[in-house]
Each structure stands twice: as C-alpha cells, then as structure tokens.
Design a protein around this motif. Structure first.
Motif, mmCIF file in Angstrom:
data_model
loop_
_atom_site.group_PDB
_atom_site.id
_atom_site.type_symbol
_atom_site.label_atom_id
_atom_site.label_comp_id
_atom_site.label_asym_id
_atom_site.label_seq_id
_atom_site.Cartn_x
_atom_site.Cartn_y
_atom_site.Cartn_z
ATOM 1 N N LYS F 176 42.408 121.036 17.969
ATOM 2 C CA LYS F 176 42.232 122.143 17.004
ATOM 3 C C LYS F 176 41.987 121.591 15.612
ATOM 4 C CE LYS F 176 45.418 125.099 19.566
ATOM 5 N NZ LYS F 176 46.863 125.320 19.577
ATOM 6 N N SER F 189 43.806 118.709 27.487
ATOM 7 C CA SER F 189 42.766 119.497 28.140
ATOM 8 C C SER F 189 42.009 120.366 27.145
ATOM 9 C CB SER F 189 43.382 120.354 29.247
ATOM 10 O OG SER F 189 44.387 121.171 28.721
ATOM 11 N N THR F 190 42.480 120.417 25.902
ATOM 12 C CA THR F 190 41.742 121.207 24.912
ATOM 13 C C THR F 190 41.250 120.341 23.753
ATOM 14 O OG1 THR F 190 43.808 121.699 23.769
ATOM 15 C CG2 THR F 190 43.077 123.304 25.397
ATOM 16 N N GLU F 192 39.126 118.017 21.282
ATOM 17 C CA GLU F 192 37.698 117.814 21.037
ATOM 18 C C GLU F 192 37.334 116.347 21.253
ATOM 19 O OE1 GLU F 192 38.959 119.425 17.489
ATOM 20 O OE2 GLU F 192 39.518 120.827 19.071
#
Lengths: 253, 253, 253, 253, 253, 253
Positions: F176, F189-190, F192
């Motif tokens: 984020k 898993s999220t 960037e």
C-alpha cells in the motif's frame, strides 16, 4: 439364506479350494517357470537366476531373492491402463511384489544361495481373485526349479540347501456371513472381511494380512479364518510337492 | 557354405514359415483374444471393445482402433527390466505399438465401427524373433472376433462391415547371403538385412520396413525379399482364415 | 485433374526436390554443425565428439555414433507442448532418433573410430515436411566435419577412415494418385502412401520405410516410388559433396 | 593488471554492450518471432498467440502471457543431456522460464489482451553468457509483433493497448574487481558478483537479481552495478525500438 | 536371557506402551491437526476438509476419506532421499498411505459425510518405530476435529454422525523370544515377527498385518500377540478420548 | 493513507520483524536441527553431515553444502498436492532450494570442510509468508551446530574454521505504498514489490532478489527497501548469535 445352506455361487463348499493346476517349464528359457491356475486365475511365473548380487550386498557372501508382480491390462474384466504407460507403478502392485518377495525369502537361506540373485516375475494373464496367493504358490515351484537348475550347472554347491522349506498362500474371507476358503472375484468383491495367509509347508505363519472391507471382525471370526487357511495351505503344499515330483520338460540353454 | 546348400539352422528351407499356431479365445473375458505362436515366439493378444471414443474424436461418427505392445521381462533369453519400473516406455516398444495400430487401421472402416474403441494388447510371453509380425497376424484374428462380439451384442449395426479385409505380417531378411522367410532369433541377430512386411489378404502393401543391419542392400536383394514376403503372407492369410472358420470357445460375459 | 498436368501446389514437377541448402559450421563450438534446409523445413544439426564410450562398450576397441531428434515447440504451424515439460519423450521422437542413428552407423566403421563417441543432435527449428530426411542428409555433413576435426586434433589416427561412404535420405509418396519426390507438409498430410528412403552415396539401401496412410499400395507403385527416391538421393549426394568441398568457417576451440 | 587499464578480454570497455542483433520474423509461422544475438549468444524466440486462456482463468476477462526457456544440448561448449530425455525440467530452466514470464507480464495489461494466451518460447541455439537477458530483450519484440498480428486479424480490439511499455534485460557483474556490463561466458564464469537487471523502457525496475558468486558485495558495489545496468537497458531499449520500426517480413498464415 | 527377566532396553515391561502424547490443533489452518508422539516417534497429522468429491464419485451422495503418509528426509537416523526428488513414491510409502486410509474409512459413514472429502496427511517428523500406528492413532483425533469443524461451519448436517466409532493402531512383535507391545526402532529392527494391528474402540479388528521377519511363527505366538494388541489399543482409545474431551485451541479461519 | 499512520494489519511498525523464535536440536538424530518461527511461519531445519562428497567432486579436497526445501501439503491455507505424488519438483521449490544452498555456501570455506557433505533440509510445517527467509536464517544455526558436532566427533580438524561468518535473510516489500520489513502472507499477497535479501552478519550482500509484482519500482524505492533489509538482518544476526550462545540439548548418537 441361512448359513447352513450357504452353497457358494460356483457350488464349492466353504472349505473347498478351486481347481488348482501347476504347469512347470511353461517357458523355454527361464531357469524356473510355472503357469499356475487357481480356477480362472492364471499367473505366469518366471524365476531368473543370475550370478552376482546388487551393489549394496556385495562381499557379504549372501544372495538375494526378489519378486515383481504385474497384471496384463486385459487380465481383468474391463481393461486397465498399463503401468508402464502411466509412468509409475501403482501402490497395489508394489505391495504385492513386496509380499511375494518376503514370502519367498522366508524359506530361503540366503547364505546357502551364495552371491547369486533370483528374480521371480509373476505376470497375471487372467485375474479372477487370489492373484497374489496363486503367485506365491506358483513362485515356490519356479524357485525350486531355478535352484535345482543352478545346482546342475554348478552355480551353487552340490550340497548347498538354499531352500529351507516350502511356502504357499491362500485367501480366506467372510462372505455373506460365512467364512470361506480361496475366494474368487465375485466373492472377493462382496466379502465383509478378506484375509491373505502365507504359510510354510510345516504349518507356520509367514504373513497374515486381514482387512475388514465392511464391518470390523471379532476374534472368533479371525480364528475361524485362520483354521480354514491352515486347511487350504496343507492341500496346496501337497499339490506343489506333486508338481515337483513329476519329471519336468527340459529347459533350453 | 554355398548358397545352394544353405540349410537353415532349424532345418527349414529359405522360403518356409515356422510352425504357426493361432488359438482363439485364450482368455475368458476379452471381446477377442488369441494366443499366437510363430515357432517358439508366443504372444498373447487381447482385443478390448469399449463404447465411446477418446475425447478428441467425439462427435465425428468414427471409431478408433489402437494397440499396445510389451514384452514380459523374462520373455527373452536373459531377463530385461520392466518398463513400468523404469518409469518410461522404451523407443522400440512405442515403435512397435504404433506399427501394429497402423496395420490394423489399414483394414478397418472407422466410420462403420461407429463411435467405439478397440484396444488390442499384444503381450509377448516368449520371444524368439518376429514378435511384431506374430502380433499383427494374431491381432487381426482377435480384432475380427471383437467386431463379431460387438455385432452380437448389438453394439454395432448388424449390417455394418468395419473390416474391409484381413492383414498379416512376416519378417524376411538376408542371412549369410541368402534371403530367408520368417527369421527366428538366432537368424535375426546375425542378419545383414532385416525387413518387416505387412500386407492385406489381397496382397497389397500396408507397411514395408527394411533396415540394413550390416551392409546396405541393393535393388535386386530388395526385390527378392519382397517376393518371399508375398509368399509368407499368403500362407498366413490362409491360416488366419482357417482359425476364424473354426468354432470358437464361448466368451464369458 | 489428370496425372499429366499434375502440377504440384508449389509448382514443382513430380520428381523435383525442394530448394536444399546446407550451411556448415552454423555453431561456433560443436565439432561439426550444419543448418540444413529442405524448402521451409529447417534443422539445426550439431555433431559432438567426445573421447570414450558408454560403459557397456568399454574395452572393445569400438566407438559409438548415436542421434537425438527433437522439434522446437513452435517449429510447427500450431504450438506443441515441450517433451521436457511432459516429462517423457514421445514415440515419434524416439522412432526418428533411432532411425537417424542407424542411418549414420551404416556408413561408419566403428572400429576405425576408436573408443570415441559422436552424438548428433537434430533440432527442428521449422517443420514443413521431411524433417527426418533433412536431418539425415545434414547429419552426414556434420558427422564428416566432426570426424575431420577429431583427426586434426589427433583424437583419431591420421590414416583412420571411419567414414565408409556417405548417406542421405528423402521422402517419396503418392499424392492424388501421382508418385512425387520430397513431400512438403501440405502434400505429406494428404498423401495416400508415404515412404522414407535412406541410401548411401553408392546407391544402396540403408532403410526403406513405406506406410499406406490411405489405401494399401501395390508392387508397381512401390517400384515407382523407389525409382524416384534413387533419383533424389543422387542429387542430395551431389549437394552434400559440394558443401563438404567448400572451405568451412573455422571452429572455435 | 590494475583496475585502471582493465581492458576486457574481448576489448570492450567496462560499460560497453556486446554487438546486439535483433532479426524479426525468423520463423514463417509464429505470430511473432525473433532471432536475438548478444555477441555469440543466440536465442530463437517464438511468440504464439492462441485464443482462450487456461481453465483456471476462464471467465475473468483477462488474458495470460507465459514463457518457456530451454537450451539446445550443444548450445554450450560441451554437450549437455536433453531435459526431455532426463524426464524432468531442471531447476535453472524453471527459474529462467518464470523470470521471463514475469518480466513480460510487467508490461502487459492482461485485461486489454482479452481472454487470449501468448506463450513465448525462448530456445537457446548458442550460449555465451547472458542467455536470459537476451531472451527477455528479444521476447519483448516478438511479443509486440504477436500483439500487432492479433490486432490485424481482429482477435483483439483495434483500440486495445495490451502493451503498457517495453522491457529489456542486461547482466552486470564484478569481474576482477571491476564492475562491467553484459558479461560473456568467460567473464560470467569468473565474476565475483553477477546481477541480472530487468527494466522497463521508462527506466523503472522489474527484477533485480544479484548473487555473490565469490565474496559478498557491499552497498557501493551494488550501486555501481545498478548504474551500469541503467545505461545498458537504455541502449537495448533503443535497439528494440529500431527493430520494431523497421518493416518486418510478412508472416505466412 | 530368560523371558522372566526380559527387561526391554528402555526399561518398559513387555506389555507397556511408550509415552504417548496427542497435541491437538498444532497447526493454525487445518480443519483438524495433531502432533502425535509415541516415545521419540513424532508425526504431524493434518486433516483437510473440502467440499466436493473426486469426479468418479460425483452424484452418489457419498463422501471420501483418504490419507497420504510421508517421512521427512531426516526423520530417520541417517538421511534418506526425498521421494519428490526421486520422482516417484516408494512402495512402502504407498502401502502405509493406503493402510491409514482404509483404517479411517472403517469408522466413517461416507453417506453421512455427504459429498465432501477429507484428506489426512501424516508427515513423520521423527521416526523411532511405529510411525504407521502413531499415524493412525493421531489421524482419528484429527479426523474427529475436522468433522466437528465442518459441522460448526454448516458443511455437514447438525445431526449427521459420520463417525461410527473410533480407531487406533499399535504394533506388537516377538523380540528375543518375548512378545512385546509397541516396538521402538531398536526392537523393530531385531524382531523375529512384527505385527501391526488396527482396531476400533469397541475392540473389533480392522486390520491385522503380521510378518515373520526371521523365523515363521506358530498359532500360539500369534494368539499372544493379538492379546497384547488388544490391551494396547484399549489404552490408546482412552488417550484419544481424553485428548478429544479437552478443550482445543481455536482454529484460524 | 500517509506513511505516518501506516499501522500494519497485525499492529507492527513498518520496520518491525515478526516475533522470531529459534529452537535448537528439535530433532534427536540430525547433526544440527532447528525449528525456526517467523510469526506463524514455522520451518523445521535439519542439517545432515556425511563423510565423503558427490562423485564429481572427489579428490579435490573440498566439501559440499547443499539444501532441499519443501512445503508440507497442509502448511498452507488450503491443501496443495504433494510434489512426490505429482512425480516432479516444482519450479518454485527448485528455485528456493538453490537459493538456500547458495546462501549457505557464501559463508562456508569448502576447503576447510574437507571432503564432507552437509545437506540442509528445510521443511515448511506452516507457511505465513517469508518461508525462504526463515529457512535461511534457521539453516545457518543448524549448519553451525552440524559443524561443531563434526568437530567434536573428529570428522573435521579441531582447528578448521569452515564457517567464515554468519548469514541471515529477510523479506522487504512495498505494501500500500509503504516500504515494510518481514512481510507475512496477507502483506506478501498484496505487495506491489517484494524483495528477498540475504546478507552476512558483517552486513555484506549475498543475494538481492527484487520483483515488481504490480507496478515497476524506481531507484529511490529500491534504496528504501535495502535500508530496511539491513536493519532486519542486523536484528536476526543478533538472534542467531543468542541461540547459538545458549547451551543446546544433547544430540543422540
């Protein structure tokens, strides 16, 4: 149907073997070979004797006996895929190959065999229940022939006694509530309990493998099955001996 | 030895087949089955008929015929490892399986077969040269039986004619300078040239596979070999027909 | 269309080869290498010379020549899966690898090669029919270069003559009723009969592999195909010789 | 040799690329294809466009781009065994295949691609260091051609922009104490540190993979290597653009 | 040593189990998980519940329970190669996996489970004899937890009773002439006879697998072993129940 | 969200490691063993010391250190198939095994190890992100124990110093928009950008592997990530040292 009139679907009594035939030297080249039939079940057994042992056993003065079992794709009622095509040997095939090898080693003195290897191939040409027990029963005869052949060719000493006894196997099970001997495929596929018993000719146990396919079984049922097996093995031992006593066709060399 | 007195090691004349035996319905369950023997070479053939075709053929209104060939480990003089244990099918096995399949498809009308599949398994129980030609010759008979069985059971139309002819195969080769028919293993392993010929019963060629194992061969030798093959195939065709004309043992269902 | 005006789809006459190009030393490191093109078919051939032989051949004073053939996944019109990913080599790949190896061994004196190994890799970069015949034709040139390279480096005796002749290959087939030479993919996929012929430079046969893809063929058709093949091989032999007569780019060492 | 006069073994300056050549449409059938050369390193790249996506991606409105990398057995100085023959793909091959795939997906908008798949095959014909960076650099060009080809054939919308930028890759490393750009095999095999950098045409990082082959490296060395990589990528981006601006040979369909 | 003073090498009496520990919810994610210890033998069991059944079982309204067993490479005294690296699952591994699966299915009502699948993984972290019996004993507890978890999540009906009883397993054997319970590795590797017994909590047999490792055994020995097994199973059943009666750590979802 | 209030989902600050635990001698037999935990991630590491080296290294006076990594099927949130059952090791597994091996060899003097081999098995019992970095961090401790064990048993010289330093690993990434240290699975898993960094205890780089999972990253982001990694590695080095300073449970021999 009450247990009293429990005629089996092929007319046998509960403690009756199928018709067993043992044809020696079915192959021209193998050191020992047998076509063994338990009813419709038909297994081609070839015992191959080779001098030397696997690398991990060298120099210990002991031999090795092992077995490989496989079913032809159309030995069964419907065709199965070949394991060679699938690229791997299935669990059941491994399990039975190992069982046959252990059973034969139970009556072999590996020291007396010297540094030699015997591989016993059991190929099921037709399957109708009891393929593993037929394999073991036939394998003993092929093994005995391979040992004699090696003796004649001077590959083991004239006085060596690698065979310490005989071995045979039979299945027993509980079908529709009745303990029966030597199940064929229709019986095997509906049995509540299925047990394979391997014994020596002297009546001692080599392997006992019982499985509850349906309801678990109690001690009394287990005892009944063991009794049937003892009776069947005694008869198979007699048949093996008769086969070995007959003169065998000469092997090509 | 001059060519004139070139008696073959087993006493045959150069243009003589080995003793050929075709035993139908050797198995109880297969839709068609044959034990075919070319001398000591012994192959168990099972033709399995199943309704439906592989996914990639669905909806085209055509059937499929294929074959799988394999040798038992002790079919040969010394034991070979099982392909299933090695985890892969060898090049020679693939090659022969494909050859048998193509040969059978040459005399099958896949449209007339409908969306059904016949797999023909050829398992070599004993090998003494010519296992692929014995396989093809036996496979035709098993295939014919499987087609008739399907017709009886109403799986193909009563009037359908999936078989457009017969097919047989034989090996020819040049051994010690002499062209000979139907080589056994001792001949095959010393042949200068080895050729497998697959022909229809009407005498047309389906496959011609000639290989110079030693010196390359010339056109005259090639012609002599083709002549021998034509003679051998004609005799095999007669034997196939005789086997099919005899009443067959009933198959279990 | 009558046979008389049977112009082929690319304008060739029935007995005409595609444009054949043989580019030597396409790779910098291989002992012999060739990019061989039969029209759009493009095969990269690398001959690798190594001292020593496989374990099973040691001490016999003979060398070994073998080959491996493979198609790149997008050599074909639509992409095929890699055999390495599928985890096994397909039957066709095995079959062609073995054919190339046998063809080369037909013109090699393994004794004269000494205990050395030559592996000839044939990788199809683009496929448009005739990949096996292009491979064999190019492989001979790469093999000859690898032998000369070994001679220069003193790895084989200066006077040794491992090559006993040359070898080339071509396909012939019956397309729309007409026997034609060197089929490209559109012809190959519609041919009734397809035959691959491998011959030495002296015009003797090494391999003849004919297959009826559609209707079986008769003896007259077979003879016509063999005649075409003989003509094609003669032309390919001339092209191989011309390539070998030209000075080659130096190999890096 | 002091670092000051550290001329590289092939005469390049530390920050100089090898001669790079990008030949488009080297194959007749692939939707995009490139022969890419970094000095002696030579990779054949084929981008195959097919409609549809793997089963696990269906119905999501997104496409898929993946890659497979493999080395021909004699691409290297000494011959390596084929992975297809060994029956499994090696760790290094998997690793590089995955790297190329991720690099390409970094500049592809999978939504804009629609439910279509592009497989990019990178086959190393000759290896002299930097095969993975040459593969990525060539793969971008083949991918761009495959996307344009799909647009022309109406398989993706005329206005769709699946490519969000360009991507290229280069290796950097510390050789004899000096940071250098684009290592060839002799440099690569003696480098203390080896780093592969993948960047977009706009100069952003996609992958940074640095490995201390000998002594671990410090932050200053890392910074010097990243600087060299940025310079090399900028030049490769220019060469890619020049290749794409030139008219390409027409693809056969 | 006489039987009277047959102290076992670790001080246990012949009919004494090793210290058994069952730690529930050792993993955070699995629907049921247990670390089960029989002395030094330590097995991590994970029961995974998934909705749906394998394709061949669909639409029959029945669920499926299966198991996979594997040993970590250094669970044993000397390191063994990984089966994943060898590319195939060994015979012993298959055999034990199948045994565990059958044992669990003996106390599961597959109808009551609905069309759901439970896979029970048994990974041996440390092996000191009895890995299969520890696996089965722990697997029952993990299975019971997975069933309860499914009930809480509404994946099986609140009133469904898929478990029809409990199941546990223990090994017995004849060591230096004495029948003993729960053999550790030093005992197991010197036992004359080794038997694994699987029983329900109600004292009925599920599996009996006895093997003569040395001399074949007689009926009296067999009876003694079965008696020891019955005693051991009763104790293990109590331990399983105690473990399940304790509150379990909450599973993450 | 500004960086200031970037509370992570588990409450950690951006530069905070998860709770790390290193339990030595978790196994009784391995020469070195560690249960290493990074939060919920739990890896069992076993270092096996054996005398001798692989055949290709014999006679060079150097040892060998390698690693194998694997995940248990239910280490993850949903069950994965076993690689042994699939018959091949996946690309990711190979990649991580090779990374761990290279990392350990960076701090081993193979000459000082003598002709001995250490295999370090890393089996993931539970996965929650960072399994490869936990593996490397724990593997160093197990390796150090195995070296000391060999010294005690006289298998390496008393004064030999095979360990030239320590090594640890940590992941960093941009989640984020914020660079964070030691990502757990929900973060990983999220992310960037995801980077794994392996460093020695002295703060030099062994491996840097950064991947843009989403948008490519720029040089400033790369620098921020490297800074976080340096901080994390320093803390892990302290924890490794503390574990090694504590007295270890005695190993069984």
């Amino acid at each position: 149907m009450s247990e009293n009139d429990a005629a089996r679907h092929d007319g046998r009594t509960p403690d009756q073997l199928r018709k067993v035939r043992i044809t020696r030297n079915w192959l021209d080249h193998a050191e020992g070979s047998v076509l063994v039939e338990f009813g419709r079940t038909r297994v081609l057994v070839a015992a191959s004797f080779t001098e030397g042992v696997p690398r991990w056993m060298k120099g210990q003065g002991r031999g090795w006996v092992t077995s490989e079992y496989e079913m032809l794709p159309r030995s069964t009622n419907t065709r199965s895929d070949r394991e060679a095509r699938k690229g791997k040997v299935g669990g059941r095939t491994h399990e039975i190959s190992r069982l046959i090898g252990r059973s034969l080693r139970a009556i072999i003195d590996l020291k007396a065999l010297g540094e030699n290897t015997i591989v016993v191939d059991c190929d099921v040409l037709q399957a109708d229940g009891g393929t593993r027990t037929a394999s073991i029963t036939g394998a003993y005869v092929a093994l005995a022939d391979a040992v004699e052949d090696a003796r004649k060719r001077g590959l083991i000493a004239a006085k060596a006694q690698p065979l310490t006894g005989s071995v045979a196997a039979v299945s027993v099970g509980i079908v529709k509530g009745t303990p029966v001997l030597d199940l064929d495929y229709p019986e095997d596929s509906t049995a509540e309990t299925d047990m394979n018993v391997v014994m020596t000719g002297e009546g001692r146990f080599v392997e006992v493998q019982g499985t509850a396919e349906g309801a678990p079984f109690d001690r009394a049922e287990l005892d009944a099955l063991l009794g049937l097996a003892e009776k069947g093995i005694a008869e198979l031992t007699t048949l093996q001996q008769a086969a070995l006593d007959a003169p065998a066709r000469e092997r090509l060399q």
